[in-house]
Design a protein around this motif. Structure first.
Motif, PDB file in Angstrom:
ATOM      1  N   THR A   1       6.207 -19.991  -1.443  1.00 29.85           N
ATOM      2  CA  THR A   1       5.935 -18.809  -0.622  1.00 29.85           C
ATOM      3  C   THR A   1       4.879 -17.936  -1.297  1.00 29.85           C
ATOM      4  O   THR A   1       5.000 -17.585  -2.467  1.00 29.85           O
ATOM      5  CB  THR A   1       7.224 -18.001  -0.425  1.00 29.85           C
ATOM      6  N   GLY A   2       3.855 -17.573  -0.544  1.00 31.72           N
ATOM      7  CA  GLY A   2       2.821 -16.684  -1.068  1.00 31.72           C
ATOM      8  C   GLY A   2       1.795 -17.352  -1.950  1.00 31.72           C
ATOM      9  O   GLY A   2       0.915 -16.671  -2.489  1.00 31.72           O
ATOM     10  N   ILE A   3       1.867 -18.665  -2.101  1.00 34.26           N
ATOM     11  CA  ILE A   3       0.934 -19.380  -2.982  1.00 34.26           C
ATOM     12  C   ILE A   3       0.081 -20.287  -2.109  1.00 34.26           C
ATOM     13  O   ILE A   3       0.470 -21.430  -1.796  1.00 34.26           O
ATOM     14  CB  ILE A   3       1.694 -20.186  -4.045  1.00 34.26           C
ATOM     15  N   ALA A   4      -1.058 -19.796  -1.682  1.00 31.78           N
ATOM     16  CA  ALA A   4      -1.927 -20.572  -0.807  1.00 31.78           C
ATOM     17  C   ALA A   4      -2.340 -21.870  -1.493  1.00 31.78           C
ATOM     18  O   ALA A   4      -2.851 -21.857  -2.610  1.00 31.78           O
ATOM     19  CB  ALA A   4      -3.164 -19.749  -0.445  1.00 31.78           C
ATOM     20  N   GLY A   5      -2.102 -22.984  -0.830  1.00 27.92           N
ATOM     21  CA  GLY A   5      -2.445 -24.292  -1.380  1.00 27.92           C
ATOM     22  C   GLY A   5      -1.388 -24.871  -2.293  1.00 27.92           C
ATOM     23  O   GLY A   5      -1.522 -26.016  -2.757  1.00 27.92           O
ATOM     24  N   GLY A   6      -0.311 -24.123  -2.563  1.00 29.39           N
ATOM     25  CA  GLY A   6       0.713 -24.590  -3.478  1.00 29.39           C
ATOM     26  C   GLY A   6       1.477 -25.792  -2.961  1.00 29.39           C
ATOM     27  O   GLY A   6       1.685 -26.783  -3.670  1.00 29.39           O
ATOM     28  N   ALA A   7       1.930 -25.726  -1.697  1.00 32.83           N
ATOM     29  CA  ALA A   7       2.694 -26.832  -1.121  1.00 32.83           C
ATOM     30  C   ALA A   7       1.844 -28.097  -1.042  1.00 32.83           C
ATOM     31  O   ALA A   7       2.328 -29.207  -1.309  1.00 32.83           O
ATOM     32  CB  ALA A   7       3.209 -26.441   0.264  1.00 32.83           C
ATOM     33  N   GLU A   8       0.574 -27.940  -0.701  1.00 32.97           N
ATOM     34  CA  GLU A   8      -0.316 -29.094  -0.615  1.00 32.97           C
ATOM     35  C   GLU A   8      -0.505 -29.744  -1.987  1.00 32.97           C
ATOM     36  O   GLU A   8      -0.493 -30.967  -2.126  1.00 32.97           O
ATOM     37  CB  GLU A   8      -1.674 -28.680  -0.037  1.00 32.97           C
ATOM     38  N   ALA A   9      -0.679 -28.918  -3.011  1.00 32.84           N
ATOM     39  CA  ALA A   9      -0.838 -29.449  -4.365  1.00 32.84           C
ATOM     40  C   ALA A   9       0.434 -30.152  -4.826  1.00 32.84           C
ATOM     41  O   ALA A   9       0.375 -31.185  -5.496  1.00 32.84           O
ATOM     42  CB  ALA A   9      -1.205 -28.322  -5.332  1.00 32.84           C
ATOM     43  N   PHE A  10       1.581 -29.607  -4.449  1.00 32.16           N
ATOM     44  CA  PHE A  10       2.853 -30.243  -4.818  1.00 32.16           C
ATOM     45  C   PHE A  10       2.980 -31.611  -4.170  1.00 32.16           C
ATOM     46  O   PHE A  10       3.323 -32.608  -4.825  1.00 32.16           O
ATOM     47  CB  PHE A  10       4.021 -29.351  -4.405  1.00 32.16           C
ATOM     48  N   HIS A  11       2.707 -31.695  -2.874  1.00 31.20           N
ATOM     49  CA  HIS A  11       2.894 -32.959  -2.155  1.00 31.20           C
ATOM     50  C   HIS A  11       1.863 -34.010  -2.582  1.00 31.20           C
ATOM     51  O   HIS A  11       2.090 -35.204  -2.373  1.00 31.20           O
ATOM     52  CB  HIS A  11       2.823 -32.721  -0.655  1.00 31.20           C
ATOM     53  N   ALA A  12       0.766 -33.588  -3.205  1.00 33.89           N
ATOM     54  CA  ALA A  12      -0.207 -34.559  -3.694  1.00 33.89           C
ATOM     55  C   ALA A  12       0.350 -35.387  -4.849  1.00 33.89           C
ATOM     56  O   ALA A  12      -0.028 -36.544  -5.029  1.00 33.89           O
ATOM     57  CB  ALA A  12      -1.488 -33.839  -4.137  1.00 33.89           C
ATOM     58  N   ASN A  13       1.271 -34.802  -5.621  1.00 31.36           N
ATOM     59  CA  ASN A  13       1.898 -35.532  -6.730  1.00 31.36           C
ATOM     60  C   ASN A  13       3.224 -34.863  -7.076  1.00 31.36           C
ATOM     61  O   ASN A  13       3.350 -34.192  -8.104  1.00 31.36           O
ATOM     62  CB  ASN A  13       0.988 -35.564  -7.956  1.00 31.36           C
ATOM     63  N   PRO A  14       4.245 -35.030  -6.228  1.00 26.69           N
ATOM     64  CA  PRO A  14       5.512 -34.324  -6.436  1.00 26.69           C
ATOM     65  C   PRO A  14       6.221 -34.725  -7.728  1.00 26.69           C
ATOM     66  O   PRO A  14       6.884 -33.898  -8.359  1.00 26.69           O
ATOM     67  CB  PRO A  14       6.342 -34.687  -5.207  1.00 26.69           C
ATOM     68  N   GLY A  15       6.095 -35.965  -8.141  1.00 28.76           N
ATOM     69  CA  GLY A  15       6.758 -36.394  -9.365  1.00 28.76           C
ATOM     70  C   GLY A  15       6.235 -35.651 -10.578  1.00 28.76           C
ATOM     71  O   GLY A  15       7.015 -35.190 -11.429  1.00 28.76           O
ATOM     72  N   ALA A  16       4.921 -35.516 -10.657  1.00 24.72           N
ATOM     73  CA  ALA A  16       4.324 -34.792 -11.780  1.00 24.72           C
ATOM     74  C   ALA A  16       4.704 -33.320 -11.741  1.00 24.72           C
ATOM     75  O   ALA A  16       4.957 -32.705 -12.787  1.00 24.72           O
ATOM     76  CB  ALA A  16       2.806 -34.949 -11.753  1.00 24.72           C
TER      77      ALA A  16
END
Length: 470
Positions: A393-408
């Motif tokens: 929440t409130g972190i633009a681009g955060g969810a996208e960056a997470f889903h790019a490499n959730p394990g890391a």
């Protein structure tokens, strides 16, 4: 008669099983008995009153109660207008008006023994936020510590350091009662982010901060953002809570950068006696271990409120730049590019003051520095990893960056949580102290240890004392 009995038996045999009541756990403090809920291997207590908040007066510590207090309420939110971008609220109300809001939450391991204690003070520009937000769920940290999150008065209702007194009263409550929850009152780590970090920094300049905590974690905030004088005084007599909030917004205005620091702790000569860096250098917080750091692109966070901030020109930046410094000389240390002013402002407000405080405290206790570089790395971006909630929440681009490499990302969160709880337990997060070559833990995928990172840019600020933000 036999037929009736047979029918009744058949009906009962097909009736749904009774739903088991949620398991509870209880503990008894000197104030009274508290009942919470079992969640995994934890006991979770929500909405415990730690003080009353008389308007424009210091907090009054909670009094004993009769019977059992049912600590299951997640609805306490101190007065504020809803900030739909950066906060997570318990419901969809557009405004919160209940001034009876000084509550705290506890996550306690069910295992026996005395556990280290982590007390978290949320951010939100001293105008927004609440201890009960899902992203601040303490479960991910409470496997190795008792975790407490607290509410405090915001904006005009918390002005004149009243909100700081609320926080101190909550820390007093922890000292007096956390033993009943399995916590070690002699091993308390206070952790704050943004406004919470400003507040804890201010406490380092109060009398005997050692009475409040053994260690402190300062995420994206330092004593540099403690004001030199109080905000404009406003008499709240006769004003409704809604009128107070409306007047507050008129004072703050619409500029997100100045609005982020309009309210906050200040040097009042009574509670906060002197500038934080002066107090720390003089040993006022001797024996208090410090873990402090910032995020690589802190100020870019505010572009979601005002897109023009992403393109801050040197002339626009000059409004925030210290008048006694030579802007051209400082700017010469930074690579040219479209984000140069934002990088300088991040260093001015967050990174370089953090290095100063780490260096000053290194003479009196252990001090450690980190920098968060993962993904967007804007203000607040480390919070999902520290709590393990991975809520962006409130972190633009955060969810996208997470889903790019959730394990890391999950591995990064596990590493940060281990470091934070290790620091709370022993005073050692797992990397060298700052005094050893400006050692800095860079949190990323992968993380690494750096010595004196971006040293030229840091040194460009050497002529500035960082006592107060302009």
């Amino acid at each position: 008669m036999k037929l009736i009995i047979l029918v009744a038996a058949l009906l009962l045999s097909h009736a749904p099983a009774a739903v088991a009541a949620a398991p509870i756990c209880t503990t008894t403090t000197s104030l009274g008995t508290v009942a919470g809920r079992v969640a995994g291997g934890l006991c979770v207590y929500r909405g415990i009153r730690y003080a009353d908040a008389p308007r424009s007066q210091p907090p009054v510590p909670a009094k004993p109660w009769h019977g059992t207090f049912q600590a299951t309420d997640t609805s306490a939110v101190c007065p504020q207008f809803r900030d739909s971008i950066s906060e997570e609220y318990p419901d969809d109300r557009p405004v919160y008006l209940d001034e009876d809001c000084l509550r705290l939450n506890v996550w306690a391991p069910r295992t026996p023994g005395r556990h280290p204690v982590i007390v978290f003070i949320h951010g939100g520009a001293a105008r927004f936020g609440t201890a009960g937000e899902p992203r601040y769920d303490g479960s991910g940290l409470a496997r190795d510590a008792v975790v407490v999150t607290i509410n405090y008065r915001l904006g005009l209702l918390g002005a004149n350091n009243l909100f700081l007194r609320d926080q101190i009263t909550a820390l007093d409550w922890v000292r007096d009662h956390i033993g009943s929850f399995g916590g070690d009152a002699g091993n308390v780590t206070a952790m704050g982010e943004s406004e919470g970090a400003f507040s804890l920094s201010a406490m380092l300049a109060t009398d005997h901060p050692q009475r409040l905590f053994r260690r402190v974690v300062l995420q994206s905030g330092s004593g540099y953002l403690v004001h030199s004088k109080p905000q404009q005084h406003v008499d709240l007599t006769g004003m409704s809570t809604l009128q107070v909030l409306q007047r507050q917004e008129e004072l703050v205005g619409t500029q997100p950068l100045t609005g982020a620091v309009y309210f906050g702790p200040h040097v009042d000569g009574d509670l906060v006696r002197q500038p934080v860096i002066d107090a720390v250098e003089a040993g006022n917080a001797r024996g208090v271990d410090v873990l402090i750091g910032s995020n690589r692109d802190e100020i870019a966070y505010f572009a979601q409120f005002d897109p023009s901030i992403a393109h801050l020109t040197p002339e626009q930046y000059r409004v925030f730049f210290p008048a006694e410094l030579n802007l051209d000389k400082v700017a010469a240390a930074y690579p040219d590019g479209p984000g140069k002013s934002l990088e300088m402002l991040t260093d001015q407000t967050m990174r370089v003051p953090a290095t100063r405080l780490a260096q000053a405290q290194a003479r009196w206790a252990r001090s450690y520095l980190y920098q968060f570089d993962w993904g967007p790395a804007v203000h607040t971006a480390e919070l999902p990893f520290v709590f393990g909630t991975l809520s962006f929440t409130g972190i633009a681009g955060g969810a996208e960056a997470f889903h790019a490499n959730p394990g890391a990302a999950r591995a990064l969160s596990a590493g940060m949580r281990h470091a934070w709880t290790s620091f709370a337990r022993t005073g050692d997060p797992g990397w060298p102290q700052y005094r050893q070559g400006r050692a800095t833990r860079i949190w990323d995928t992968p993380s690494r240890l750096a010595f004196a990172p971006r040293e030229a840019e840091r040194a460009a600020w050497d002529d500035y004392d960082f006592r107060f933000f302009q």
